[in-house]
Design an enzyme around this catalytic site. Sequence first.
Site, PDB file in Angstrom:
ATOM      1  N   HIS A  44       0.842  -1.203   0.000  1.00 17.24           N
ATOM      2  CA  HIS A  44       0.000   0.000   0.000  1.00 17.24           C
ATOM      3  C   HIS A  44       0.875   1.251   0.000  1.00 17.24           C
ATOM      4  O   HIS A  44       2.040   1.216   0.370  1.00 17.24           O
ATOM      5  CB  HIS A  44      -0.913  -0.006   1.230  1.00 17.24           C
ATOM      6  CG  HIS A  44      -0.134  -0.090   2.506  1.00 17.24           C
ATOM      7  ND1 HIS A  44       0.522   0.997   3.026  1.00 17.24           N
ATOM      8  CD2 HIS A  44       0.138  -1.138   3.317  1.00 17.24           C
ATOM      9  CE1 HIS A  44       1.154   0.611   4.123  1.00 17.24           C
ATOM     10  NE2 HIS A  44       0.953  -0.682   4.321  1.00 17.24           N
ATOM     11  N   ASP A 326       4.130  -4.773   3.670  1.00 17.93           N
ATOM     12  CA  ASP A 326       5.565  -5.090   3.713  1.00 17.93           C
ATOM     13  C   ASP A 326       5.770  -6.542   4.135  1.00 17.93           C
ATOM     14  O   ASP A 326       6.634  -7.236   3.590  1.00 17.93           O
ATOM     15  CB  ASP A 326       6.337  -4.125   4.631  1.00 17.93           C
ATOM     16  CG  ASP A 326       5.795  -4.090   6.048  1.00 17.93           C
ATOM     17  OD1 ASP A 326       4.689  -4.627   6.289  1.00 17.93           O
ATOM     18  OD2 ASP A 326       6.469  -3.525   6.933  1.00 17.93           O
TER      19      ASP A 326
END
Length: 427
Positions: A44, A326
């Site tokens: 994102h 991540d």
Amino acid sequence: MLFRNRFLLLLALAALLAFVSLSLQFCHAPHHFKLVSVHVFIRHGDRYPLYVIPKTKRPEIDCTLVANRKPYHPKLEAFISHMSKGSGASFESPLNSLPLYPNHPLCEMGELTQTGVVQHLQNGQLLRDIYLKKHKLLPNDWSADQLYLETTGKSRTLQSGLALLYGFLPDFDWKKIYFRHQPSALFCSGSCYCPVRNQYLEKEQRRQYLLRLKNSQLEKTYGEMAKIVDVPTKQLRAANPIDSMLCHFCHNVSFPCTRNGCVDMEHFKVIKTHQIEDERERREKKLYFGYSLLGAHPILNQTIGRMQRATEGRKEELFALYSAHDVTLSPVLSALGLSEARFPRFAARLIFELWQDREKPSEHSVRILYNGVDVTFHTSFCQDHHKRSPKPMCPLENLVRFVKRDMFVALGGSGTNYYDACHREGF
Ligand SMILES: *[C@@H]1O[C@H](CO)[C@@H](O)[C@H](O)[C@H]1NC(C)=O
Ligand SMILES: *[C@@H]1O[C@H](CO)[C@@H](O)[C@H](O)[C@H]1NC(C)=O
């Protein structure tokens, strides 16, 4: 005369440079290669912190989208207007309860910012220029089943996916869009149970803990910061202050102060330096690598499945988008052997391209790009390939062999499949 010649020479040189840079940009692949499918993994975009530093005012960041604030993208207003026409039918539950773009004057925790939206509009436009305009991955009248869209259940991943999709297919028909919900950040749906993976993770966390204890400067820094905000050191550390400090840093908002002083750049540097040291030791000790091989297997397995169906001439799922975190991208990078790859920043993108050689239609190749850089020959399954072959890409079979077998060999046990590797005794 001499002057004039020099001028002409310069002109010629400039033309040559322009040509070289243009060809670098557009000679994406040899002309006899045809793009078959594309698989995109994103983190994102820029977001508001997930944690607050205890007893301080949280940074005032505006998460509404407005044209006269930087950074800006020419498609921003059209994106907002298109999102307001979206309907719940395009989303698997519980995604349909999420807002389709950020809209709070004071960001909520973890909310995507305007920067984050712009990052993915740009990503989408970039992919549009290469994959649609140049390589015609999808026909103009593309259909719903040619896309595969999946996101975790956070508003920031859904909104990032939508922004990228809007940049890629401006004014898309909402009736042709369906986002699936992925409950696991590892995108391991249906194959998430893997006890050995969890054991690797526990050992990795233990390693992290021990490294932190050894760093006296880090302990001192947390102690100082805890004193400034007047909470026990343990509480301050648990509040993961670097997450919030990154936001202050990136949005040019000064670090918080109290009567006891200010959190400052020196604190930031000490924690950041430790993070880099931690990443170095993580690579060396290989526990995270073990975790990554098992963690990334299901999604890589799914991806090669999609590629293999495309090589059989099936026209579904030619563009796959996984909007993630991540903690999704990191294990995939590590498992592929891309150990020098930087930690996935906000809006990072990892792309798998599948190509067909028109001169030998039964041969398929893959290319892997991380943030636009071709890393195909840095992966463990294709490291030496370009030394032996003139082909600018990696045979699909290398990737398939890696996912079906070599990933488990790399774990060093006797397991040769996911189930056995996940249930190894005595690890
Ligand atoms: C950051 O903020 C300071 C004042 O707080 C200002 O002087 C500076 O120009 C800002 N920098 C940027 C890049 O916006
Ligand atoms: C790998 O993918 C195949 C289908 O392509 C599927 O049958 C198999 O169950 C998958 N294995 C794992 C461990 O996800």
